[in-house]
Design an enzyme around this catalytic site. Structure first.
Site, PDB file in Angstrom:
ATOM      1  CE1 TYR A 172      -4.012  -1.639   5.324  1.00  0.00           C
ATOM      2  CE2 TYR A 172      -3.602   0.599   4.551  1.00  0.00           C
ATOM      3  CZ  TYR A 172      -3.901  -0.726   4.277  1.00  0.00           C
ATOM      4  OH  TYR A 172      -4.070  -1.135   2.980  1.00  0.00           O
TER       5      TYR A 172
ATOM      6  CB  SER B 144      -0.847   0.008   1.275  1.00  0.00           C
ATOM      7  OG  SER B 144      -1.520   1.229   1.432  1.00  0.00           O
TER       8      SER B 144
HETATM    9  N1  LIG Z   1      -8.636  -0.403  -1.130  1.00  0.00           N
HETATM   10  C1  LIG Z   1      -7.575   0.313  -0.967  1.00  0.00           C
HETATM   11  O1  LIG Z   1      -7.628   1.544  -1.040  1.00  0.00           O
HETATM   12  C2  LIG Z   1      -6.244  -0.336  -0.711  1.00  0.00           C
HETATM   13  C3  LIG Z   1      -5.101   0.431  -0.896  1.00  0.00           C
HETATM   14  C4  LIG Z   1      -3.859  -0.151  -0.697  1.00  0.00           C
HETATM   15  C5  LIG Z   1      -3.785  -1.481  -0.334  1.00  0.00           C
HETATM   16  N2  LIG Z   1      -4.909  -2.212  -0.141  1.00  0.00           N
HETATM   17  C6  LIG Z   1      -4.748  -3.614   0.248  1.00  0.00           C
HETATM   18  O2  LIG Z   1      -5.426  -4.433  -0.675  1.00  0.00           O
HETATM   19  C7  LIG Z   1      -5.726  -5.683  -0.063  1.00  0.00           C
HETATM   20  C8  LIG Z   1      -7.155  -6.041  -0.371  1.00  0.00           C
HETATM   21  O3  LIG Z   1      -8.012  -5.098   0.240  1.00  0.00           O
HETATM   22  P1  LIG Z   1      -9.299  -4.493  -0.473  1.00  0.00           P
HETATM   23  O4  LIG Z   1      -9.099  -3.052  -0.574  1.00  0.00           O
HETATM   24  O5  LIG Z   1      -9.642  -5.270  -1.685  1.00  0.00           O
HETATM   25  O6  LIG Z   1     -10.415  -4.681   0.687  1.00  0.00           O
HETATM   26  P2  LIG Z   1     -11.505  -5.802   0.949  1.00  0.00           P
HETATM   27  O7  LIG Z   1     -12.533  -5.778  -0.122  1.00  0.00           O
HETATM   28  O8  LIG Z   1     -11.939  -5.604   2.350  1.00  0.00           O
HETATM   29  O9  LIG Z   1     -10.701  -7.152   0.798  1.00  0.00           O
HETATM   30  C9  LIG Z   1      -9.939  -7.703   1.828  1.00  0.00           C
HETATM   31  C10 LIG Z   1     -10.037  -9.194   1.698  1.00  0.00           C
HETATM   32  O10 LIG Z   1      -9.192  -9.785   2.691  1.00  0.00           O
HETATM   33  C11 LIG Z   1      -9.984 -10.727   3.390  1.00  0.00           C
HETATM   34  N3  LIG Z   1      -9.477 -11.001   4.728  1.00  0.00           N
HETATM   35  C12 LIG Z   1      -9.386 -10.200   5.810  1.00  0.00           C
HETATM   36  N4  LIG Z   1      -8.877 -10.890   6.847  1.00  0.00           N
HETATM   37  C13 LIG Z   1      -8.641 -12.148   6.402  1.00  0.00           C
HETATM   38  C14 LIG Z   1      -8.127 -13.324   6.983  1.00  0.00           C
HETATM   39  N5  LIG Z   1      -7.767 -13.382   8.272  1.00  0.00           N
HETATM   40  N6  LIG Z   1      -8.003 -14.426   6.209  1.00  0.00           N
HETATM   41  C15 LIG Z   1      -8.379 -14.401   4.925  1.00  0.00           C
HETATM   42  N7  LIG Z   1      -8.899 -13.341   4.314  1.00  0.00           N
HETATM   43  C16 LIG Z   1      -9.028 -12.230   5.053  1.00  0.00           C
HETATM   44  C17 LIG Z   1     -11.381 -10.138   3.417  1.00  0.00           C
HETATM   45  O11 LIG Z   1     -12.298 -11.124   3.760  1.00  0.00           O
HETATM   46  P3  LIG Z   1     -13.710 -10.780   4.456  1.00  0.00           P
HETATM   47  O12 LIG Z   1     -14.618 -10.464   3.305  1.00  0.00           O
HETATM   48  O13 LIG Z   1     -14.071 -12.039   5.150  1.00  0.00           O
HETATM   49  O14 LIG Z   1     -13.487  -9.603   5.351  1.00  0.00           O
HETATM   50  C18 LIG Z   1     -11.468  -9.688   1.969  1.00  0.00           C
HETATM   51  O15 LIG Z   1     -11.716 -10.772   1.118  1.00  0.00           O
HETATM   52  C19 LIG Z   1      -5.424  -5.503   1.419  1.00  0.00           C
HETATM   53  O16 LIG Z   1      -4.173  -6.096   1.716  1.00  0.00           O
HETATM   54  C20 LIG Z   1      -5.341  -4.007   1.581  1.00  0.00           C
HETATM   55  O17 LIG Z   1      -4.534  -3.623   2.669  1.00  0.00           O
HETATM   56  C21 LIG Z   1      -6.136  -1.669  -0.311  1.00  0.00           C
END
Ligand SMILES: NC(=O)c1ccc[n+]([C@@H]2O[C@H](COP(=O)([O-])OP(=O)(O)OC[C@H]3O[C@@H](n4cnc5c(N)ncnc54)[C@H](OP(=O)(O)O)[C@@H]3O)[C@@H](O)[C@H]2O)c1
Length: 283
Positions: free
Chosen positions: A157, A144
């Site tokens: 985070y 990130s």
């Molecule tokens: N969106 C942004 O702006 C952004 C920016 C930079 C980086 N990221 C990174 O991108 C990645 C994906 O996030 P996202 O933005 O797509 O959000 P998201 O839609 O909330 O996706 C996160 C995923 O991780 C899963 N998860 C959480 N805890 C877990 C665990 N213990 N075991 C297995 N799965 C788990 C969630 O499952 P549940 O549905 O069960 O919660 C969901 O499927 C993350 O690493 C995040 O830090 C996001």
């Protein structure tokens, strides 16, 4: 029967956001995809979208809570038995715990680091034997911009994503001689469910010295989320990296996020910090 050279991938956190879209993009690119999710009952949206693109048969959902060692080991066995090889591992699953360092309970700090850091290490350790046997393979870590800049109100985070960056640097050199490319992807803010799950409920303590800053952080986060790009950009980039012969080590997107990283690199630290605090002051 599956051809021995059929490419395969495992994506963690595939129930929503980037993970869901990455699974589909990889399946569209011809990969057999193991879509890991801690709540397999949430697979409906992924499977519906996959069916829309005619790639549902390339996706198999596996139960994978990255914080459960048992499930991680079971997932490694199932990927080995069902797919036979692992060309691409996308360590994507993650959570975002917001709040001010002084006020976030230690239990929340632990949940943050247990998921984004230890969970990622656990999946990595369990999948590497199969990746080594596969030969040329790739590990893509979803980091990130919070792994580059620690914004106020994002301490837990940011700490987790800085750790992912360090992990990626060490791993890249450990795995280079073994033919495994490690790649860090650093997205800025994209409108996925992660912000609703975390920052939506962000509060400060009664009489907190941080309440003014909280308001500004939330307003800033909301502004950024509104302006944020299409998460598909990130998924497409990951699918492109999966197919590259010689990927770079780091990718940062979108352009505004690349600019933030460059400004941080150019400016003296104190100057940059003052700039961010001043920008947050603009409600
Ligand atoms: N969106 C942004 O702006 C952004 C920016 C930079 C980086 N990221 C990174 O991108 C990645 C994906 O996030 P996202 O933005 O797509 O959000 P998201 O839609 O909330 O996706 C996160 C995923 O991780 C899963 N998860 C959480 N805890 C877990 C665990 N213990 N075991 C297995 N799965 C788990 C969630 O499952 P549940 O549905 O069960 O919660 C969901 O499927 C993350 O690493 C995040 O830090 C996001």
């Amino acid at each position: 029967m599956k051809a021995a050279n059929q490419k395969t991938a495992l994506v963690t956190g595939a129930s929503s956001g980037f993970g869901l879209l990455i699974s589909i993009e990889l399946a569209k690119g011809g990969y057999d995809v193991a879509a890991g999710m801690r709540r397999p009952e949430a697979a409906g949206e992924l499977l519906q979208q996959a069916a829309k693109f005619g790639v549902a048969e390339r996706i198999r959902v596996i139960e994978l809570d990255i914080c459960s060692e048992e499930q991680v080991q079971a997932a490694a066995r199932s990927v080995e038995q069902e797919l036979g090889r692992l060309d691409v591992l996308v360590n994507n699953a993650g959570i975002a715990v917001g709040g001010f360092v002084e006020e976030v309970p230690l239990s929340e700090w632990r949940r943050q680091l247990e998921t984004n850091v230890i969970g990622t290490v656990s999946v990595t350790q369990s999948m590497l034997p199969l990746m080594r046997r596969t030969g040329k393979s790739k590990m893509i870590l979803i980091s990130s911009i919070s792994g580059v800049v620690g914004f106020p109100g994002y301490g837990p985070y940011a700490a987790s994503k800085f750790a992912v960056e360090g992990l990626g640097e060490s791993l890249a050199m450990e795995l280079m001689p073994l033919g495994i490319d490690v790649v860090l992807v650093q997205p800025g803010a994209y409108g996925t469910p992660i912000w609703r799950k975390s920052f939506g409920e962000l509060k400060v303590r009664e009489g907190s010295p941080y309440s003014g800053m909280l308001k500004r952080v939330l307003a800033y986060s909301e502004r950024t989320a509104k302006k944020s790009g299409d998460p598909l950009e990130v998924a497409r980039l990951v699918a492109r990296i999966a197919g590259m012969k010689h990927p770079s080590f780091r990718y940062r997107l979108p352009r505004s996020t690349r600019l933030t990283g460059r400004i941080k690199a150019w400016l003296p630290d104190r100057f940059f910090q003052r700039l961010i605090v001043r920008l947050l002051g603009r409600e």
